[in-house]
Design a protein around this motif. Structure first.
Motif, PDB file in Angstrom:
ATOM      1  N   HIS A   1       1.229  -1.647  -3.423  1.00 59.38           N
ATOM      2  CA  HIS A   1       0.695  -0.936  -4.572  1.00 59.38           C
ATOM      3  C   HIS A   1      -0.487  -0.056  -4.160  1.00 59.38           C
ATOM      4  CE1 HIS A   1      -1.200  -0.299  -8.516  1.00 59.38           C
ATOM      5  NE2 HIS A   1       0.051  -0.399  -8.956  1.00 59.38           N
TER       6      HIS A   1
ATOM      7  N   HIS B   1       4.603  -6.184  -4.852  1.00 64.58           N
ATOM      8  CA  HIS B   1       3.882  -5.009  -4.354  1.00 64.58           C
ATOM      9  C   HIS B   1       2.418  -5.309  -4.054  1.00 64.58           C
ATOM     10  CE1 HIS B   1       7.364  -2.525  -5.044  1.00 64.58           C
ATOM     11  NE2 HIS B   1       6.716  -1.465  -4.662  1.00 64.58           N
ATOM     12  N   TRP B   2       1.928  -6.465  -4.497  1.00 63.36           N
ATOM     13  CA  TRP B   2       0.562  -6.861  -4.192  1.00 63.36           C
ATOM     14  C   TRP B   2       0.486  -7.780  -2.965  1.00 63.36           C
ATOM     15  CZ3 TRP B   2       0.367  -7.766 -10.045  1.00 63.36           C
ATOM     16  CH2 TRP B   2      -0.186  -6.657 -10.694  1.00 63.36           C
TER      17      TRP B   2
ATOM     18  N   THR C   1      -5.105   2.726 -12.392  1.00 60.00           N
ATOM     19  CA  THR C   1      -5.176   1.975 -11.134  1.00 60.00           C
ATOM     20  C   THR C   1      -6.518   2.221 -10.451  1.00 60.00           C
ATOM     21  OG1 THR C   1      -2.807   1.827 -10.657  1.00 60.00           O
ATOM     22  CG2 THR C   1      -4.275   1.906  -8.764  1.00 60.00           C
TER      23      THR C   1
ATOM     24  N   SER D   1      -3.247   0.444  -5.399  1.00 64.53           N
ATOM     25  CA  SER D   1      -4.567  -0.156  -5.597  1.00 64.53           C
ATOM     26  C   SER D   1      -5.107  -0.804  -4.323  1.00 64.53           C
ATOM     27  CB  SER D   1      -4.511  -1.210  -6.698  1.00 64.53           C
ATOM     28  OG  SER D   1      -3.672  -2.298  -6.316  1.00 64.53           O
TER      29      SER D   1
ATOM     30  N   ALA E   1       0.694  -1.593 -12.211  1.00 67.76           N
ATOM     31  CA  ALA E   1       1.542  -2.563 -11.508  1.00 67.76           C
ATOM     32  C   ALA E   1       2.924  -1.943 -11.368  1.00 67.76           C
ATOM     33  CB  ALA E   1       1.636  -3.880 -12.268  1.00 67.76           C
ATOM     34  N   GLN E   2       3.647  -2.399 -10.378  1.00 72.02           N
ATOM     35  CA  GLN E   2       5.010  -1.899 -10.212  1.00 72.02           C
ATOM     36  C   GLN E   2       5.845  -2.235 -11.444  1.00 72.02           C
ATOM     37  OE1 GLN E   2       5.757  -0.098  -7.682  1.00 72.02           O
ATOM     38  NE2 GLN E   2       7.959   0.177  -7.938  1.00 72.02           N
TER      39      GLN E   2
END
Length: 438
Positions: free
Chosen positions: A344, A328-329, A111, A346, A312-313
């Motif tokens: 997330h 999550h993004w 990530t 990131s 990613a989740q």
């Protein structure tokens, strides 16, 4: 300050005793186990006591199992081979190579902290991906036993047929702009074959059937193209010093710390960091593994450059609906650095992905193909922007000693998940069979 010590629980075991230093806990079967959900659903747990013990290193784990003092251990690929070679009463999840637990619907990888420069630049993120030789990477991380995925979901279950295979034509045409009119198509449909060749070089018996190979190793990944990575970095103001080490656009040395946990020998996250650091060092970046017990907190507040947090989740087997992965993004979840993010780690988002998430929310979940199609839209955005690098699906190296207990949930009888560190472990306990050995 916690009022309930020992705490109140509804499981079939109660806390018997524990080491104040945190190295072990002992659990005792409750007299009223039949009132617990486990007892009601599956019957009486067989072990009277369960001990969870911490081992300082993998060697100590292996020695404990070889001397029949540990029934279950999580180890590395090399650790598993060491156990199986020396222990006639031990087995792995699969009875034959690749031995591993490979049905976990989670995609591992790297990530990027996109709230920090230079990782806020998608071309820098892509350059770092193209500096990875995935065959070498897989050998170092998991001895070549994982399935590659070029997208942000694992290559198992329904995901290859629903998402990965339909995306292959698009992946083949996906193009990066290197500047000065030069372009590059990064997808490599033969990347998995390079991992196959690695496995064969290790002496493993790899099936020759292409579809079996694809199920074991995936359906492609990305090219090893350090020359292209260099062009992307130079395009964005990076340079090399006289010794070939990379400099940031401001002329200072580029240093990357890959944040991960402390199980460097066995953890899937940790193995991703170990492997990627070696790849980036070979490329000329001053990279190092940053191992910390506070990994979860540091990820949450954005105190890292790159990390081994899943890119990613996890979909966790949620059928064709990738809402768990994509949601999550969502932009509204992004928090400033220093605050715990709701999305997330990131901290990447985009209006385009927000629109896909909203579209998925409004798609009839009973319309299978429509749900898949929207998921593919989201995965294409994630590939293009690459806020994290998907590498291989989670694999687990478990060794069971059958001296005292048998009927572990191996691949030939997967009556429950095989891990002792997951909550459903308690549902395994009614099915374990004592051997009567003393």
């Amino acid at each position: 300050t916690f009022k309930f010590n020992p705490f109140v629980g509804t499981g079939p075991y109660k806390l018997h005793s524990y080491d104040p230093s945190g190295f072990w806990t002992i659990w005792e079967k409750r007299a009223d186990w039949d009132k617990s959900p486990t007892g009601i659903m599956f019957g009486e747990p067989k072990p009277r006591y369960i001990i969870f013990q911490y081992f300082a290193n993998e060697g100590a784990k292996i020695l404990a199992q070889l001397t029949h003092q540990a029934d279950v251990v999580n180890v590395s690929s090399d650790g598993l081979k060491a156990v199986l070679a020396q222990c006639d009463s031990c087995r792995a999840y699969q009875l034959n190579w690749p031995y591993v637990v490979n049905n976990d619907p989670a995609q591992t990888g790297i990530t990027f902290n996109t709230a920090r420069a230079p990782y806020d630049n998608r071309e820098v993120r892509w350059a770092l991906l193209l500096a990875i030789d995935i065959a070498e990477y897989m050998g170092m991380a998991v001895d070549g036993t994982g399935a590659l995925s070029p997208v942000h979901i694992p290559s198992l279950s329904n995901y290859p047929d629903d998402f990965i295979k339909p995306m292959l034509p698009w992946l083949a045409e996906f193009t990066l702009d290197l500047g000065n009119g030069e372009t590059f198509k990064p997808f490599d449909p033969n990347a998995s074959q390079r991992v196959v060749e690695y496995a064969k070089s290790r002496g493993y018996e790899v099936p020759e059937d292409p579809e079996q190979q694809a199920r074991l190793f995936g359906y492609g990944w990305y090219k090893y193209a350090p020359d292209v990575a260099e062009k992307l970095l130079i395009k964005n103001g990076f340079s090399r010093d006289s010794s070939g080490k990379w400099l940031l656009p401001d002329g200072t040395p580029w240093k990357i710390r890959c944040l991960t946990g402390t199980q460097l020998a066995t953890g899937m996250g940790e193995r991703n960091c170990v492997a990627v650091v070696e790849q980036w060092k070979k490329f000329g970046i001053d990279a190092e593994v940053y191992s910390s017990e506070a990994t979860a907190n540091l990820n949450a507040v954005g105190d890292f450059d790159v990390s081994s947090n899943w890119p990613a989740q996890e979909p966790w087997g949620a059928g064709p609906d990738l809402y768990r992965v994509l949601n999550h993004w969502k932009s509204e979840f992004v928090k400033p650095l220093g605050e715990v993010t709701s999305g997330h780690p990131s901290r990447w988002s985009s209006p385009e992905m927000d629109a896909v998430i909203e579209k998925l929310q409004n798609t009839d979940p009973t319309d299978y193909q429509a749900t898949v199609d929207v998921g593919i839209e989201g995965l294409k955005i994630a590939v293009r922007e690459m806020p994290g690098i998907p590498t291989f699906g989670y694999v687990g190296f478990i060794a069971w000693d059958q001296t005292y207990w048998t009927n572990w949930p191996g691949a030939e009888n997967p009556y429950t998940q095989p891990y002792t560190h997951w909550g459903p472990f308690k549902y395994m306990t009614p099915f374990l069979q004592p051997t009567g050995a003393r």
